[in-house]
Write an enzyme that holds these catalytic residues in place. Structure first.
Site, PDB file in Angstrom:
ATOM      1  N   CYS A  13     -60.729   1.675 -23.189  1.00 53.95           N
ATOM      2  CA  CYS A  13     -59.555   2.006 -23.990  1.00 53.95           C
ATOM      3  C   CYS A  13     -59.871   1.982 -25.367  1.00 53.95           C
ATOM      4  O   CYS A  13     -58.609   2.328 -26.424  1.00 53.95           O
ATOM      5  CB  CYS A  13     -58.369   1.481 -23.443  1.00 53.95           C
ATOM      6  SG  CYS A  13     -58.230   1.719 -21.686  1.00 53.95           S
ATOM      7  N   HIS A  50     -51.415  -1.414 -30.144  1.00 51.53           N
ATOM      8  CA  HIS A  50     -52.026  -1.076 -28.683  1.00 51.53           C
ATOM      9  C   HIS A  50     -51.041  -1.178 -27.573  1.00 51.53           C
ATOM     10  O   HIS A  50     -51.002  -0.279 -26.615  1.00 51.53           O
ATOM     11  CB  HIS A  50     -53.290  -1.835 -28.379  1.00 51.53           C
ATOM     12  CG  HIS A  50     -53.849  -1.535 -27.087  1.00 51.53           C
ATOM     13  ND1 HIS A  50     -54.707  -0.562 -26.687  1.00 51.53           N
ATOM     14  CD2 HIS A  50     -53.866  -2.130 -25.858  1.00 51.53           C
ATOM     15  CE1 HIS A  50     -54.990  -0.709 -25.576  1.00 51.53           C
ATOM     16  NE2 HIS A  50     -54.575  -1.540 -24.888  1.00 51.53           N
ATOM     17  N   HIS A  64     -50.453   5.345 -20.972  1.00 53.78           N
ATOM     18  CA  HIS A  64     -51.739   4.665 -21.451  1.00 53.78           C
ATOM     19  C   HIS A  64     -52.905   5.930 -21.328  1.00 53.78           C
ATOM     20  O   HIS A  64     -53.413   6.100 -20.116  1.00 53.78           O
ATOM     21  CB  HIS A  64     -52.389   3.550 -20.893  1.00 53.78           C
ATOM     22  CG  HIS A  64     -53.485   2.644 -21.647  1.00 53.78           C
ATOM     23  ND1 HIS A  64     -54.032   3.512 -22.514  1.00 53.78           N
ATOM     24  CD2 HIS A  64     -53.863   1.711 -21.542  1.00 53.78           C
ATOM     25  CE1 HIS A  64     -55.060   2.599 -22.983  1.00 53.78           C
ATOM     26  NE2 HIS A  64     -54.937   1.327 -22.220  1.00 53.78           N
TER      27      HIS A  64
END
Length: 561
Positions: free
Chosen positions: A310, A450, A486
């Site tokens: 990610c 994040h 996400h």
């Protein structure tokens, strides 16, 4: 033992020179013809490099030797030579009565190979000795590049809340969630049945129809976002033909690549290998999206992908900027793309215990820093930024969104999935990003975190941020994932676009669903449920990934200085 007893700082290549000297003549080297004989040809037929003929002169004459380096050796001496007393001292010790004691051989019996080397040296025959690679690297230092500034001149996005940069950011500012029930397949058996799924998407005008039918969604999202970034940057068809394509590159990554194409291949293989699509392997690899875009544009500069889970997009963005800073390119398309809302993707993250199970209320499922969060919500999409060298952008009168200042990567070196409990890797990453970009910590007043709505990750990142910037009263933090979910490898690029748009508009988007903050959180630092005005000095965007990958990148308003 031998290496440790060397008294003179002579390099391996200098030893070779000494051992090739004739003991009978005062001439420094034999004529070049001696070194071009058939004796230099090995049994494999490979040629060894011939040593050129040098001017004659006394071995003990340091001034003669120092002026004849290029003539005799063809390259500069290493740093150790310059630290020593010069050749005179070295050669005088070498050719003294007990010359080889300098190299520690005095008390060591000679073996067969050493005797053969010694015999060759006294007979005037050439002796082949490997040259240390460090020597040539020292002699060929690259000149320092002038400071090349990097700016963002175009953005392209495909996301659950919009495929146009303005629509995307306006929806963020309004707090509109893109999370809903999954419709792509029957997921009634799964404990998590929600996602930031893209419901409507068309490649018309961006991707060839035949490719649209064959390619994985991650590639289609990437190609579309990449071309939209070019269009947003004012790169028309005519201008595209005028660009120096050898100085344009593509660096767009993916965490999981073409999972659907590969999954379909496995299904076909259950019947027969003959049922396999010939594109299943190339279209499944994570590099192929960037490659296909480079092929389509004819861009011949660096074209590759990085996959760091990610954190992928930030790794690609910083690496792309470095290509420009080093003078290798003038323009780079960079970012990330992922589409893993398929049974194996959903099932895999469910098996990790990573996904939210708030199925009855999808829009409120992603809730960074809220005490009731229960995991992240998987999403899909792509984000691509057009980075450009400042003077190149000014020459074509490009619109400049923001300036890219730099960034950093680090590793937690702790666990495959869990973040380091002390956030040490994140702190190190932020500190390095500040140091490498020359940014003062007090100048950073906006952070796009994040924060994926995971129990441990959100709090660890918040504490790391406060450790680095806690004394800044203007600091504001938000999480784009509260609305998009996400987006895996695409998350960093989509959030970088949100960061750039925040700089460009002067508005930062809210944190939705932050209703019951974790204990110890300062709500003066976290953006509330409504958008806020902010004069951004420097913005930082974080992305972290499985494997302990940490990345931080910095943007600022462009100033013509």
């Amino acid at each position: 033992m031998v290496a440790s007893s060397v008294a003179s700082p002579l390099c391996t290549w200098l030893v070779a020179a000494c051992m090739s000297v004739s003991s009978e003549k005062d001439q420094f080297w034999k004529p070049a013809s001696n070194f071009q004989s058939s004796k230099l040809m090995g049994r494999s037929g490979r040629r060894r490099k011939a040593i050129t003929k040098c001017n004659s002169g006394s071995l003990m004459n340091g001034s003669v030797m120092n002026s004849s380096w290029h003539t005799c050796f063809g390259f500069e001496p290493c740093e150790e030579y310059y630290k020593s007393e010069g050749l005179s001292a070295s050669f005088s010790s070498l050719f003294a009565k007990n010359a080889f004691s300098v190299f520690g051989f005095k008390q060591v019996p000679l073996n067969r190979r050493q005797r053969r080397m010694s015999s060759a040296a006294h007979s005037g025959k050439p002796v082949a000795v490997a040259v240390q690679p460090a020597m040539e690297a020292t002699a060929k230092k690259k000149p320092l590049m002038r400071n090349r500034r990097v700016v963002v001149t175009g953005v392209g996005v495909v996301s659950p809340i919009g495929h146009d940069p303005d629509m995307f950011y306006n929806n963020l500012l309004e707090g509109i969630s893109g999370i809903s029930q999954i419709e792509a397949f029957d997921c009634s058996e799964f404990p998590s049945r929600i996602a930031g799924e893209i419901k409507e998407f068309s490649t018309n005008g961006w991707v060839a129809p035949k490719l649209s039918k064959r390619a994985d969604k991650f590639m289609l999202y990437l190609l579309t976002a990449g071309k939209k970034a070019l269009a947003d940057g004012g790169i028309t068809e005519d201008l595209l033909q005028e660009l120096d394509k050898a100085r344009c590159g593509v660096l767009i990554g993916s965490a999981l690549g073409g999972m659907k194409v590969f999954y379909d291949g496995i299904e076909a293989l259950q019947v027969s290998y003959k049922k396999l699509n010939p594109f299943c392997v190339p279209f499944a690899t994570s590099n192929m999206g960037a490659a296909m875009l480079a092929i389509d544009l004819g861009w011949m500069g660096p074209s590759y992908s990085i996959s760091t889970a990610c954190a992928t997009s930030n790794f690609c963005i910083l690496s792309a900027a470095n290509h420009i800073i080093r003078g290798e390119t003038d323009m780079m398309l960079c970012g990330g793309s992922d589409s893993a809302i398929i049974p194996i993707g959903l099932g895999g993250f469910t098996a990790c215990g990573a996904l939210s199970q708030r199925n009855s209320d999808p829009t409120r499922a992603s809730r960074p820093w809220d005490m009731d969060r229960d995991g992240f919500v998987i999403g899909e999409g792509s984000g691509v930024l057009l980075l450009e060298e400042l003077e190149h952008a000014k020459k074509r009168k490009a619109k400049i969104y923001a300036e890219f200042l730099g960034g950093s990567f680090t590793s937690d070196a702790y666990h495959m999935i869990e973040p380091h409990p002390e956030g040490s890797g994140v702190v190190l990453c932020i500190e390095k990003a500040l140091a490498q970009s020359g940014v003062k910590r007090e100048d950073v007043n906006y952070i796009n975190a994040h924060a994926a709505s995971t129990p441990a990750g959100d709090l660890n990142e918040y504490q790391a941020i406060l450790h680095c910037f806690g004394k800044n009263p203007e600091l504001k933090i938000n999480s784009t994932k509260s609305m998009t979910g996400h987006l895996l490898g695409a998350a960093g690029a989509v959030e970088a676009i949100a960061t750039v748009k925040a700089i460009h508009t002067g508005w930062i988007h809210p944190n939705i669903n932050l209703e019951n903050p974790d204990n110890g959180l300062d709500m003066n630092v976290l953006v509330g449920s409504k958008k806020e005005r902010l004069d951004i000095k420097v913005a930082l965007s974080n992305s972290f990934g499985y494997g302990g990958h940490n990345s931080s990148i910095l943007f600022a308003p462009y100033k013509n200085v």
